[in-house]
Write a protein that holds these residues in place. Structure first.
Motif, PDB file in Angstrom:
ATOM      1  N   TYR A 170       0.830  -1.212   0.000  1.00 30.30           N
ATOM      2  CA  TYR A 170       0.000   0.000   0.000  1.00 30.30           C
ATOM      3  C   TYR A 170       0.864   1.260   0.000  1.00 30.30           C
ATOM      4  O   TYR A 170       0.675   2.159  -0.826  1.00 30.30           O
ATOM      5  N   PHE A 171       1.812   1.349   0.924  1.00 33.84           N
ATOM      6  CA  PHE A 171       2.638   2.554   1.012  1.00 33.84           C
ATOM      7  C   PHE A 171       3.519   2.736  -0.221  1.00 33.84           C
ATOM      8  O   PHE A 171       3.934   3.852  -0.536  1.00 33.84           O
ATOM      9  N   ASN A 172       3.793   1.645  -0.919  1.00 31.12           N
ATOM     10  CA  ASN A 172       4.608   1.734  -2.125  1.00 31.12           C
ATOM     11  C   ASN A 172       3.785   2.152  -3.337  1.00 31.12           C
ATOM     12  O   ASN A 172       4.177   3.044  -4.089  1.00 31.12           O
ATOM     13  N   PHE A 173       2.624   1.539  -3.520  1.00 35.38           N
ATOM     14  CA  PHE A 173       1.841   1.763  -4.722  1.00 35.38           C
ATOM     15  C   PHE A 173       0.856   2.926  -4.606  1.00 35.38           C
ATOM     16  O   PHE A 173       0.452   3.490  -5.615  1.00 35.38           O
ATOM     17  N   ALA A 174       0.448   3.280  -3.395  1.00 32.57           N
ATOM     18  CA  ALA A 174      -0.533   4.362  -3.221  1.00 32.57           C
ATOM     19  C   ALA A 174       0.162   5.658  -2.823  1.00 32.57           C
ATOM     20  O   ALA A 174      -0.294   6.384  -1.941  1.00 32.57           O
ATOM     21  N   ARG A 175       1.252   5.958  -3.471  1.00 34.68           N
ATOM     22  CA  ARG A 175       2.073   7.106  -3.079  1.00 34.68           C
ATOM     23  C   ARG A 175       1.329   8.430  -3.194  1.00 34.68           C
ATOM     24  O   ARG A 175       1.461   9.301  -2.335  1.00 34.68           O
ATOM     25  N   VAL A 176       0.557   8.603  -4.247  1.00 32.88           N
ATOM     26  CA  VAL A 176      -0.177   9.861  -4.428  1.00 32.88           C
ATOM     27  C   VAL A 176      -1.187  10.046  -3.302  1.00 32.88           C
ATOM     28  O   VAL A 176      -1.294  11.128  -2.707  1.00 32.88           O
ATOM     29  N   VAL A 177      -1.928   8.997  -2.987  1.00 31.39           N
ATOM     30  CA  VAL A 177      -2.931   9.065  -1.920  1.00 31.39           C
ATOM     31  C   VAL A 177      -2.270   9.361  -0.580  1.00 31.39           C
ATOM     32  O   VAL A 177      -2.723  10.228   0.182  1.00 31.39           O
ATOM     33  N   VAL A 178      -1.190   8.637  -0.281  1.00 35.19           N
ATOM     34  CA  VAL A 178      -0.490   8.822   0.994  1.00 35.19           C
ATOM     35  C   VAL A 178       0.030  10.249   1.119  1.00 35.19           C
ATOM     36  O   VAL A 178      -0.093  10.890   2.173  1.00 35.19           O
ATOM     37  N   SER A 179       0.597  10.778   0.046  1.00 32.15           N
ATOM     38  CA  SER A 179       1.123  12.145   0.073  1.00 32.15           C
ATOM     39  C   SER A 179       0.025  13.170   0.296  1.00 32.15           C
ATOM     40  O   SER A 179       0.179  14.119   1.072  1.00 32.15           O
ATOM     41  N   ARG A 180      -1.103  12.980  -0.366  1.00 32.59           N
ATOM     42  CA  ARG A 180      -2.187  13.958  -0.246  1.00 32.59           C
ATOM     43  C   ARG A 180      -2.842  13.912   1.129  1.00 32.59           C
ATOM     44  O   ARG A 180      -3.233  14.943   1.676  1.00 32.59           O
ATOM     45  N   ILE A 181      -2.966  12.715   1.691  1.00 32.28           N
ATOM     46  CA  ILE A 181      -3.584  12.600   3.014  1.00 32.28           C
ATOM     47  C   ILE A 181      -2.672  13.161   4.101  1.00 32.28           C
ATOM     48  O   ILE A 181      -3.122  13.853   5.018  1.00 32.28           O
ATOM     49  N   THR A 182      -1.377  12.871   3.999  1.00 32.77           N
ATOM     50  CA  THR A 182      -0.434  13.312   5.035  1.00 32.77           C
ATOM     51  C   THR A 182       0.098  14.716   4.796  1.00 32.77           C
ATOM     52  O   THR A 182       0.626  15.346   5.714  1.00 32.77           O
ATOM     53  N   GLY A 183      -0.015  15.193   3.555  1.00 27.78           N
ATOM     54  CA  GLY A 183       0.543  16.495   3.230  1.00 27.78           C
ATOM     55  C   GLY A 183       2.053  16.484   3.094  1.00 27.78           C
ATOM     56  O   GLY A 183       2.692  17.540   3.083  1.00 27.78           O
ATOM     57  N   ARG A 184       2.626  15.298   2.967  1.00 27.71           N
ATOM     58  CA  ARG A 184       4.081  15.162   2.862  1.00 27.71           C
ATOM     59  C   ARG A 184       4.494  14.820   1.436  1.00 27.71           C
ATOM     60  O   ARG A 184       3.812  14.071   0.743  1.00 27.71           O
ATOM     61  N   ASP A 185       5.623  15.380   1.012  1.00 29.68           N
ATOM     62  CA  ASP A 185       6.215  14.958  -0.251  1.00 29.68           C
ATOM     63  C   ASP A 185       6.800  13.565  -0.068  1.00 29.68           C
ATOM     64  O   ASP A 185       7.357  13.248   0.988  1.00 29.68           O
ATOM     65  N   TYR A 186       6.685  12.752  -1.105  1.00 31.16           N
ATOM     66  CA  TYR A 186       7.180  11.375  -1.004  1.00 31.16           C
ATOM     67  C   TYR A 186       8.685  11.365  -1.296  1.00 31.16           C
ATOM     68  O   TYR A 186       9.153  10.807  -2.286  1.00 31.16           O
ATOM     69  N   ASP A 187       9.443  12.000  -0.398  1.00 28.78           N
ATOM     70  CA  ASP A 187      10.885  12.106  -0.583  1.00 28.78           C
ATOM     71  C   ASP A 187      11.606  11.096   0.308  1.00 28.78           C
ATOM     72  O   ASP A 187      10.974  10.270   0.977  1.00 28.78           O
ATOM     73  N   ALA A 188      12.938  11.166   0.321  1.00 27.10           N
ATOM     74  CA  ALA A 188      13.733  10.194   1.077  1.00 27.10           C
ATOM     75  C   ALA A 188      13.406  10.226   2.567  1.00 27.10           C
ATOM     76  O   ALA A 188      13.315   9.179   3.221  1.00 27.10           O
ATOM     77  N   ALA A 189      13.216  11.428   3.111  1.00 27.29           N
ATOM     78  CA  ALA A 189      12.921  11.552   4.539  1.00 27.29           C
ATOM     79  C   ALA A 189      11.576  10.912   4.884  1.00 27.29           C
ATOM     80  O   ALA A 189      11.432  10.249   5.919  1.00 27.29           O
ATOM     81  N   PHE A 190      10.590  11.098   3.999  1.00 28.02           N
ATOM     82  CA  PHE A 190       9.273  10.520   4.263  1.00 28.02           C
ATOM     83  C   PHE A 190       9.302   9.005   4.098  1.00 28.02           C
ATOM     84  O   PHE A 190       8.620   8.280   4.826  1.00 28.02           O
ATOM     85  N   LYS A 191      10.101   8.510   3.167  1.00 30.13           N
ATOM     86  CA  LYS A 191      10.254   7.060   3.022  1.00 30.13           C
ATOM     87  C   LYS A 191      10.821   6.463   4.304  1.00 30.13           C
ATOM     88  O   LYS A 191      10.381   5.405   4.757  1.00 30.13           O
ATOM     89  N   ASP A 192      11.808   7.144   4.883  1.00 32.99           N
ATOM     90  CA  ASP A 192      12.380   6.670   6.149  1.00 32.99           C
ATOM     91  C   ASP A 192      11.311   6.634   7.241  1.00 32.99           C
ATOM     92  O   ASP A 192      11.265   5.702   8.055  1.00 32.99           O
ATOM     93  N   ARG A 193      10.457   7.645   7.258  1.00 34.01           N
ATOM     94  CA  ARG A 193       9.383   7.694   8.256  1.00 34.01           C
ATOM     95  C   ARG A 193       8.397   6.549   8.045  1.00 34.01           C
ATOM     96  O   ARG A 193       7.934   5.929   9.013  1.00 34.01           O
ATOM     97  N   LEU A 194       8.074   6.262   6.803  1.00 36.59           N
ATOM     98  CA  LEU A 194       7.150   5.168   6.510  1.00 36.59           C
ATOM     99  C   LEU A 194       7.757   3.815   6.868  1.00 36.59           C
ATOM    100  O   LEU A 194       7.066   2.933   7.388  1.00 36.59           O
ATOM    101  N   ILE A 195       9.037   3.656   6.602  1.00 31.97           N
ATOM    102  CA  ILE A 195       9.708   2.403   6.954  1.00 31.97           C
ATOM    103  C   ILE A 195       9.678   2.202   8.464  1.00 31.97           C
ATOM    104  O   ILE A 195       9.409   1.104   8.961  1.00 31.97           O
ATOM    105  N   GLU A 196       9.922   3.272   9.199  1.00 28.63           N
ATOM    106  CA  GLU A 196       9.849   3.213  10.662  1.00 28.63           C
ATOM    107  C   GLU A 196       8.445   2.807  11.115  1.00 28.63           C
ATOM    108  O   GLU A 196       8.279   1.985  12.027  1.00 28.63           O
ATOM    109  N   GLN A 197       7.430   3.374  10.459  1.00 28.90           N
ATOM    110  CA  GLN A 197       6.040   3.047  10.794  1.00 28.90           C
ATOM    111  C   GLN A 197       5.736   1.577  10.503  1.00 28.90           C
ATOM    112  O   GLN A 197       5.115   0.884  11.317  1.00 28.90           O
ATOM    113  N   ILE A 198       6.170   1.101   9.353  1.00 22.25           N
ATOM    114  CA  ILE A 198       5.917  -0.288   8.959  1.00 22.25           C
ATOM    115  C   ILE A 198       6.579  -1.257   9.930  1.00 22.25           C
ATOM    116  O   ILE A 198       5.971  -2.242  10.365  1.00 22.25           O
ATOM    117  N   VAL A 199       7.830  -0.975  10.285  1.00 22.30           N
ATOM    118  CA  VAL A 199       8.553  -1.860  11.208  1.00 22.30           C
ATOM    119  C   VAL A 199       7.874  -1.878  12.572  1.00 22.30           C
ATOM    120  O   VAL A 199       7.616  -2.944  13.143  1.00 22.30           O
TER     121      VAL A 199
END
Length: 214
Positions: A170-199
């Protein structure tokens, strides 16, 4: 096969993949594919036999190799860790999908093709399941089993793994939705945050009965 024929075959595969991913199998005609590939109708029959076989070849020659690259990235990342643990497995999986070897264009096509097969499975889904999904799932189960709570059973293990896959997909394929809901750009820092959340979410899902080292 001559170099010219090989170039034509690759062009047909590329255009067929793009059209099947965007519009679905039923909505794409052979003529549309050959027009986009700048070749005649006979070229599809010559190289692939028919439209259905071309569709299967798109998955065999494009989707499966990309999925294996993701799986290899997962194993290489896991091998780079000092110790194997449930946390390391969850991180390796998240890293492989969110930061892994696929380009944005490859990731989009991979997602679109897979989504269509999940909604309306065809013979291609059995190809994916046999060559990629079941082997990867078994590999994950073998690695994670020692870190699962005692008495969990095969079904519980399977559900835990499916839950982990669901998050990373979901976090990989629904990038547009995730960005719009969170208001975050899907950049390296946000990927790190998502990985932390998933773990973190994955480990919580294993319950308090995790063995030491998980």
């Amino acid at each position: 096969m001559s170099k010219k024929d090989q170039i034509t075959k690759e062009r047909i595969l590329n255009e067929a993949e793009a059209l099947f991913a965007k519009n679905g199998y039923d909505a794409v005609s052979v003529r549309e594919i050959t027009t986009a590939a700048r070749c005649n109708l006979a070229a599809v029959n010559y190289h692939f036999g028919n439209k259905q076989k071309l569709y299967l070849e798109v998955f065999r020659a494009r989707w499966v190799p990309r999925a294996r690259r993701v799986q290899e990235y997962f194993m290489e990342f896991l091998a780079s860790r000092d110790t194997v643990s449930a946390s390391a497995v969850a991180q390796a999986l998240a890293e492989a999908f969110l930061k892994g070897p696929l380009s944005d264009d490859e990731r989009q096509r991979q997602s679109q093709l897979m989504t269509r097969e999940l909604i309306q499975p065809t013979e291609a889904f059995e190809l994916l399941a046999g060559e990629v999904l079941r082997p990867f799932f078994k590999e994950m189960a073998d690695i994670l089993r020692p870190f699962m709570p005692e008495g969990l059973g095969n079904e519980g293990l399977a559900l835990n793994i499916l839950s982990m896959f669901s998050m990373v997909i979901y976090f990989n394929f629904a990038r547009v939705v995730v960005s719009r809901i969170t208001g975050r750009d899907y950049d390296a820092a946000f990927k790190d945050r998502l990985i932390e959340q998933i773990v973190g979410f994955s480990l919580n899902g294993l319950g308090k009965g995790k063995k030491k080292g998980a």
